[in-house]
Write a protein that holds these residues in place. Structure first.
Motif, PDB file in Angstrom:
ATOM      1  N   LYS A 225       0.730  -1.216  -0.147  1.00  0.00           N
ATOM      2  CA  LYS A 225       0.158   0.050   0.008  1.00  0.00           C
ATOM      3  C   LYS A 225       0.727   1.561   0.034  1.00  0.00           C
ATOM      4  O   LYS A 225       0.470   2.411  -0.573  1.00  0.00           O
ATOM      5  N   LYS A 226       1.969   1.037   0.554  1.00  0.00           N
ATOM      6  CA  LYS A 226       2.754   2.420   0.982  1.00  0.00           C
ATOM      7  C   LYS A 226       3.644   2.788  -0.440  1.00  0.00           C
ATOM      8  O   LYS A 226       3.315   3.859  -0.903  1.00  0.00           O
ATOM      9  N   LEU A 227       4.127   1.779  -1.082  1.00  0.00           N
ATOM     10  CA  LEU A 227       4.744   2.012  -2.330  1.00  0.00           C
ATOM     11  C   LEU A 227       3.606   2.231  -3.472  1.00  0.00           C
ATOM     12  O   LEU A 227       3.864   3.187  -4.404  1.00  0.00           O
ATOM     13  N   THR A 228       2.569   1.745  -3.405  1.00  0.00           N
ATOM     14  CA  THR A 228       1.286   1.996  -4.118  1.00  0.00           C
ATOM     15  C   THR A 228       0.856   3.611  -4.406  1.00  0.00           C
ATOM     16  O   THR A 228       0.730   4.290  -5.078  1.00  0.00           O
ATOM     17  N   LYS A 229       0.967   4.158  -2.957  1.00  0.00           N
ATOM     18  CA  LYS A 229       0.625   5.492  -2.803  1.00  0.00           C
ATOM     19  C   LYS A 229       1.748   6.302  -3.387  1.00  0.00           C
ATOM     20  O   LYS A 229       1.719   7.672  -3.893  1.00  0.00           O
ATOM     21  N   ILE A 230       3.094   5.975  -3.143  1.00  0.00           N
ATOM     22  CA  ILE A 230       4.188   6.929  -3.511  1.00  0.00           C
ATOM     23  C   ILE A 230       4.120   6.823  -4.986  1.00  0.00           C
ATOM     24  O   ILE A 230       4.139   8.120  -5.446  1.00  0.00           O
ATOM     25  N   LEU A 231       4.053   5.835  -5.740  1.00  0.00           N
ATOM     26  CA  LEU A 231       3.911   5.719  -7.056  1.00  0.00           C
ATOM     27  C   LEU A 231       2.634   6.393  -7.740  1.00  0.00           C
ATOM     28  O   LEU A 231       2.805   7.244  -8.639  1.00  0.00           O
ATOM     29  N   SER A 232       1.754   6.367  -7.057  1.00  0.00           N
ATOM     30  CA  SER A 232       0.340   6.959  -7.519  1.00  0.00           C
ATOM     31  C   SER A 232       0.500   8.604  -7.237  1.00  0.00           C
ATOM     32  O   SER A 232       0.109   9.292  -8.347  1.00  0.00           O
ATOM     33  N   GLN A 233       1.167   9.116  -6.492  1.00  0.00           N
ATOM     34  CA  GLN A 233       1.652  10.544  -6.076  1.00  0.00           C
ATOM     35  C   GLN A 233       2.322  10.975  -7.322  1.00  0.00           C
ATOM     36  O   GLN A 233       2.056  12.041  -7.973  1.00  0.00           O
ATOM     37  N   LYS A 234       3.466  10.214  -7.743  1.00  0.00           N
ATOM     38  CA  LYS A 234       4.259  10.686  -8.877  1.00  0.00           C
ATOM     39  C   LYS A 234       3.532  10.445 -10.060  1.00  0.00           C
ATOM     40  O   LYS A 234       3.897  11.389 -10.963  1.00  0.00           O
ATOM     41  N   LEU A 235       2.704   9.580 -10.374  1.00  0.00           N
ATOM     42  CA  LEU A 235       2.112   9.270 -11.582  1.00  0.00           C
ATOM     43  C   LEU A 235       1.109  10.442 -11.852  1.00  0.00           C
ATOM     44  O   LEU A 235       0.593  11.060 -12.763  1.00  0.00           O
ATOM     45  N   GLY A 236       0.370  10.701 -10.692  1.00  0.00           N
ATOM     46  CA  GLY A 236      -0.576  12.014 -10.887  1.00  0.00           C
ATOM     47  C   GLY A 236      -0.022  13.337 -11.389  1.00  0.00           C
ATOM     48  O   GLY A 236      -0.706  13.893 -12.170  1.00  0.00           O
ATOM     49  N   ASP A 237       1.469  13.503 -10.995  1.00  0.00           N
ATOM     50  CA  ASP A 237       2.064  14.694 -11.387  1.00  0.00           C
ATOM     51  C   ASP A 237       2.435  14.512 -12.954  1.00  0.00           C
ATOM     52  O   ASP A 237       2.100  15.499 -13.769  1.00  0.00           O
ATOM     53  N   VAL A 238       2.822  13.095 -13.347  1.00  0.00           N
ATOM     54  CA  VAL A 238       3.188  12.978 -14.664  1.00  0.00           C
ATOM     55  C   VAL A 238       1.818  13.221 -15.680  1.00  0.00           C
ATOM     56  O   VAL A 238       1.952  13.945 -16.438  1.00  0.00           O
ATOM     57  N   ALA A 239       0.682  12.623 -15.161  1.00  0.00           N
ATOM     58  CA  ALA A 239      -0.418  12.859 -15.732  1.00  0.00           C
ATOM     59  C   ALA A 239      -0.935  14.234 -16.163  1.00  0.00           C
ATOM     60  O   ALA A 239      -1.397  14.547 -16.944  1.00  0.00           O
ATOM     61  N   ALA A 240      -0.814  14.871 -14.818  1.00  0.00           N
ATOM     62  CA  ALA A 240      -1.188  16.349 -14.867  1.00  0.00           C
ATOM     63  C   ALA A 240      -0.458  17.244 -16.038  1.00  0.00           C
ATOM     64  O   ALA A 240      -1.033  17.955 -16.707  1.00  0.00           O
ATOM     65  N   TRP A 241       0.771  16.947 -15.963  1.00  0.00           N
ATOM     66  CA  TRP A 241       1.378  17.889 -16.899  1.00  0.00           C
ATOM     67  C   TRP A 241       1.438  17.298 -18.203  1.00  0.00           C
ATOM     68  O   TRP A 241       1.486  17.937 -19.378  1.00  0.00           O
ATOM     69  N   ALA A 242       0.880  16.027 -18.476  1.00  0.00           N
ATOM     70  CA  ALA A 242       0.734  15.413 -19.736  1.00  0.00           C
ATOM     71  C   ALA A 242      -0.592  16.120 -20.537  1.00  0.00           C
ATOM     72  O   ALA A 242      -0.332  16.759 -21.736  1.00  0.00           O
ATOM     73  N   PHE A 243      -1.461  16.387 -19.640  1.00  0.00           N
ATOM     74  CA  PHE A 243      -2.718  17.195 -20.079  1.00  0.00           C
ATOM     75  C   PHE A 243      -2.297  18.761 -20.361  1.00  0.00           C
ATOM     76  O   PHE A 243      -2.932  19.195 -21.373  1.00  0.00           O
ATOM     77  N   VAL A 244      -1.434  19.414 -19.320  1.00  0.00           N
ATOM     78  CA  VAL A 244      -1.086  20.555 -19.658  1.00  0.00           C
ATOM     79  C   VAL A 244      -0.379  20.868 -21.168  1.00  0.00           C
ATOM     80  O   VAL A 244      -0.708  21.715 -21.837  1.00  0.00           O
ATOM     81  N   VAL A 245       0.659  19.752 -21.410  1.00  0.00           N
ATOM     82  CA  VAL A 245       1.387  20.095 -22.563  1.00  0.00           C
ATOM     83  C   VAL A 245       0.404  19.776 -23.873  1.00  0.00           C
ATOM     84  O   VAL A 245       0.648  20.352 -24.750  1.00  0.00           O
ATOM     85  N   ALA A 246      -0.323  18.818 -23.625  1.00  0.00           N
ATOM     86  CA  ALA A 246      -1.183  18.357 -24.811  1.00  0.00           C
ATOM     87  C   ALA A 246      -2.320  19.711 -24.846  1.00  0.00           C
ATOM     88  O   ALA A 246      -2.550  19.912 -26.132  1.00  0.00           O
ATOM     89  N   CYS A 247      -2.765  20.532 -23.924  1.00  0.00           N
ATOM     90  CA  CYS A 247      -3.693  21.550 -24.108  1.00  0.00           C
ATOM     91  C   CYS A 247      -2.638  22.665 -24.844  1.00  0.00           C
ATOM     92  O   CYS A 247      -3.291  23.459 -25.537  1.00  0.00           O
ATOM     93  N   ILE A 248      -1.478  22.792 -24.472  1.00  0.00           N
ATOM     94  CA  ILE A 248      -0.581  23.837 -25.135  1.00  0.00           C
ATOM     95  C   ILE A 248      -0.510  23.504 -26.681  1.00  0.00           C
ATOM     96  O   ILE A 248      -0.811  24.290 -27.683  1.00  0.00           O
ATOM     97  N   GLN A 249      -0.249  22.302 -26.928  1.00  0.00           N
ATOM     98  CA  GLN A 249      -0.139  21.722 -28.323  1.00  0.00           C
ATOM     99  C   GLN A 249      -1.438  22.047 -29.045  1.00  0.00           C
ATOM    100  O   GLN A 249      -1.202  22.314 -30.309  1.00  0.00           O
ATOM    101  N   LYS A 250      -2.566  21.529 -28.350  1.00  0.00           N
ATOM    102  CA  LYS A 250      -3.790  21.964 -28.985  1.00  0.00           C
ATOM    103  C   LYS A 250      -4.039  23.452 -29.743  1.00  0.00           C
ATOM    104  O   LYS A 250      -4.754  23.476 -30.367  1.00  0.00           O
ATOM    105  N   SER A 251      -3.700  24.145 -28.944  1.00  0.00           N
ATOM    106  CA  SER A 251      -3.655  25.664 -29.177  1.00  0.00           C
ATOM    107  C   SER A 251      -2.741  26.147 -30.266  1.00  0.00           C
ATOM    108  O   SER A 251      -2.960  27.402 -30.716  1.00  0.00           O
ATOM    109  N   TYR A 252      -1.944  25.298 -31.006  1.00  0.00           N
ATOM    110  CA  TYR A 252      -1.111  25.587 -32.051  1.00  0.00           C
ATOM    111  C   TYR A 252      -1.844  25.867 -33.501  1.00  0.00           C
ATOM    112  O   TYR A 252      -1.585  25.346 -34.577  1.00  0.00           O
ATOM    113  N   HIS A 253      -2.777  26.595 -33.337  1.00  0.00           N
ATOM    114  CA  HIS A 253      -3.784  26.986 -34.711  1.00  0.00           C
ATOM    115  C   HIS A 253      -2.579  27.753 -35.478  1.00  0.00           C
ATOM    116  O   HIS A 253      -2.591  27.571 -36.639  1.00  0.00           O
ATOM    117  N   GLU A 254      -2.200  28.755 -35.031  1.00  0.00           N
ATOM    118  CA  GLU A 254      -1.129  29.496 -35.585  1.00  0.00           C
ATOM    119  C   GLU A 254       0.258  29.724 -34.635  1.00  0.00           C
ATOM    120  O   GLU A 254       0.130  30.730 -33.692  1.00  0.00           O
TER     121      GLU A 254
END
Length: 533
Positions: free
Chosen positions: A432-461
């Motif tokens: 359980k302890k290791l699962t929580k550690i990994l999940s906290q880190k993956l939550g950060d990764v996923a959050a920034w994945a969405f941010v970068v994807a939103c930036i890229q989607k704004s690339y109309h011009e």
């Protein structure tokens, strides 16, 4: 014809929003004193009245029902402007629109809408949202408030709610409680709109908050409050859906508020750095100053892309995945807090003086990392989704943002973490302890994945600035991936509960364990003046 009609409505909404923004810029210079409201712990009455007259307290309500009828994009633009003026006022307006009015507008019965909506839309009344309890904060499933049958087809509601924004100022309060049937079985958490003057409802003490001092946060006591079917928002047992829907919109509102707050911080930092000299060099010429301002402007651009993508989808009535709202709440408040802290630091001693604006910004901004779900709780939730339901998260990235490459990187990272967890072959608490550690880190990764994807989607011009913002976001994204994949994740530096308690209890030998006991201000009515002796 439908397209032209939509464009016409969009144009009309934009014009109304621009009029409000123009009015706010003029009004703030003449009629708002944020420090005075902060010191007095109360929003100045004329500000509430004037906001009501201008439609700010009913931005989300259609014009046909007496509101300003703004699109989501335009409403969030107004929130950004408000936040640049005063984070507290923006939060007050946001609570009324997103948590107070929105559930009534979307889920209220015809009777409830008829009773409240027009006055709420025009700012004659206010609305509040009461879900938090002493034992149910970031975990609303811990709610203990209950509504028991009254024998006449209705219920008697009892419980205690805490930290309800604007509650003691409001005429309508959205309250969440377990509905219990005649056999004592729970039918699920249900949302009710209850009038402030309902028999058995009493307003409790106000919380002396660290920031957001102008807006009241108080306790609500419910003792056998009578509610009927007409008071229900949605259906019996659907309270979580109502609450989540409202809180998702509120999280988006917080993100827009953070944009305005960060831009204000940037303005103050630049103004000071251009005028302040250290020796023979202006502060603006120092590398650390330029680095922080460069990071701040990139952060602003990134959050703007995030909010714009979500708001545009809402305006176009396209589905927005749950993960997007989580990301908005995880990322924007952390960047806002960093901006406020850097503002204070740049100002040096002046940043510690209350009359210099920065301390109030810092105190007010601190709430956003807690309000509507603490960062760590939402990170953990998003991380668990990424660890155990990665196809769903990647599907959201692809369908919402068309981010195939980014979703592949996220999937690879999640699978590596899952493999690491499996190979460790731990059991019980260790797993359980290791699962929580990994999940906290993956939550950060996923959050920034969405941010970068939103930036890229704004690339109309694509512009040079947008490309810089994307590089900045990519740096964060890759850093978070590296952090998640770093070896020795499960090392000996993490203590267990007994070790933590033992170590901290030893501190008493050096510093004691002190709780101040000197009496404070007298706040009880004299016994000779009480109605009851």
């Amino acid at each position: 014809m439908q397209l032209n009609s939509h464009q016409s409505l969009e144009s009309s909404s934009r014009q109304r929003a621009e009029q409000v923004i123009h009015w706010l810029r003029d009004y703030a210079q003449r009629r708002i004193n944020s420090r005075l409201m902060d010191e007095r712990r109360c929003i100045t009455p004329h500000v509430v009245l004037d906001f009501g007259k201008k439609g700010l307290l009913g931005m989300i309500v259609p014009q046909a029902s007496g509101g300003l009828g703004l699109s989501y994009s335009d409403m969030l633009q107004v929130m950004e402007q408000l936040a640049a003026i005063d984070l507290n006022l923006a939060s007050f307006v946001g609570v009324n629109n997103f948590l107070g009015i929105y559930p009534i507008l979307k889920y209220g019965t015809p009777e409830i809408k008829e009773t409240y909506l027009k006055n709420l839309a025009q700012g004659r009344d206010l609305a509040a949202f009461a879900i938090t309890e002493p034992s149910a904060g970031s975990n609303p499933r811990g709610i203990k408030a209950e509504a028991h049958p009254d024998g006449n087809g209705g219920w008697l509601l009892s419980g205690t709610k805490i930290w309800s924004g604007s509650a003691s100022w409001s005429n309508a309060i959205n309250i969440f409680a377990h509905v219990v049937d005649e056999q004592g079985e729970s039918l699920g958490i249900t949302a009710f709109t209850i009038p402030e003057n309902a028999q058995g409802l009493s307003q409790g003490t106000e919380a002396l908050t660290m920031g957001m001092r102008g807006m009241v946060q108080n306790t609500i006591h419910l003792e056998q409050v009578k509610v009927n079917h007409e008071n229900i928002l949605g259906e019996i047992g659907s309270g979580f859906e109502v609450a989540q829907d409202a809180m998702q919109l509120a999280r988006l509102g917080i993100s827009a508020t953070c944009i305005g707050g960060m831009k204000h911080c940037a303005q103050l930092m630049l103004r000071y750095a251009n005028r302040r000299s250290i020796g023979i060099e202006r502060l603006i010429n120092q590398q650390i100053t330029l680095q922080r301002l460069s990071d701040l402007t990139a952060a602003i651009g990134a959050v703007e892309c995030l909010v714009k993508n979500i708001a545009t989808s809402l305006d176009e009535e396209k589905p927005v995945p749950l993960e997007a709202y989580l990301v908005a709440k995880i990322i924007a408040p952390e960047l806002m807090w960093q901006a406020a802290d850097n503002l204070v630091q740049l100002l040096g001693g002046r940043g510690y003086i209350e009359s210099n604006i920065a301390p109030q910004i810092l105190r007010d901004a601190r709430l956003f990392r807690i309000f509507e779900g603490p960062t760590e709780t939402l990170q953990m939730h998003l991380g668990l989704l990424t660890l155990y339901q990665i196809p769903q998260v990647c599907s959201s990235l692809n369908e919402f943002l068309g981010a195939t490459k980014i979703s592949e990187q996220l999937q690879q990272t999640a699978e590596s973490c899952a493999s690491y967890l499996k190979n460790k072959n731990l059991s019980g608490n260790s797993n359980k302890k290791l699962t929580k550690i990994l999940s906290q880190k993956l939550g950060d990764v996923a959050a920034w994945a969405f941010v970068v994807a939103c930036i890229q989607k704004s690339y109309h011009e694509p512009t040079d600035e947008l490309q810089r913002v994307e590089k900045w976001g990519q740096q964060y994204f890759q850093t978070k991936i590296a952090n998640a994949l770093t070896g020795n994740i499960y090392d000996q530096t993490l203590l267990d509960i007994n070790q933590v308690e033992s170590l901290i209890n030893q501190y008493a030998e050096k510093i004691g364990d002190i709780e101040q006991g000197l009496a404070g201000e007298e706040d009880e009515l004299d016994e000779y003046l009480c109605k009851k002796a």
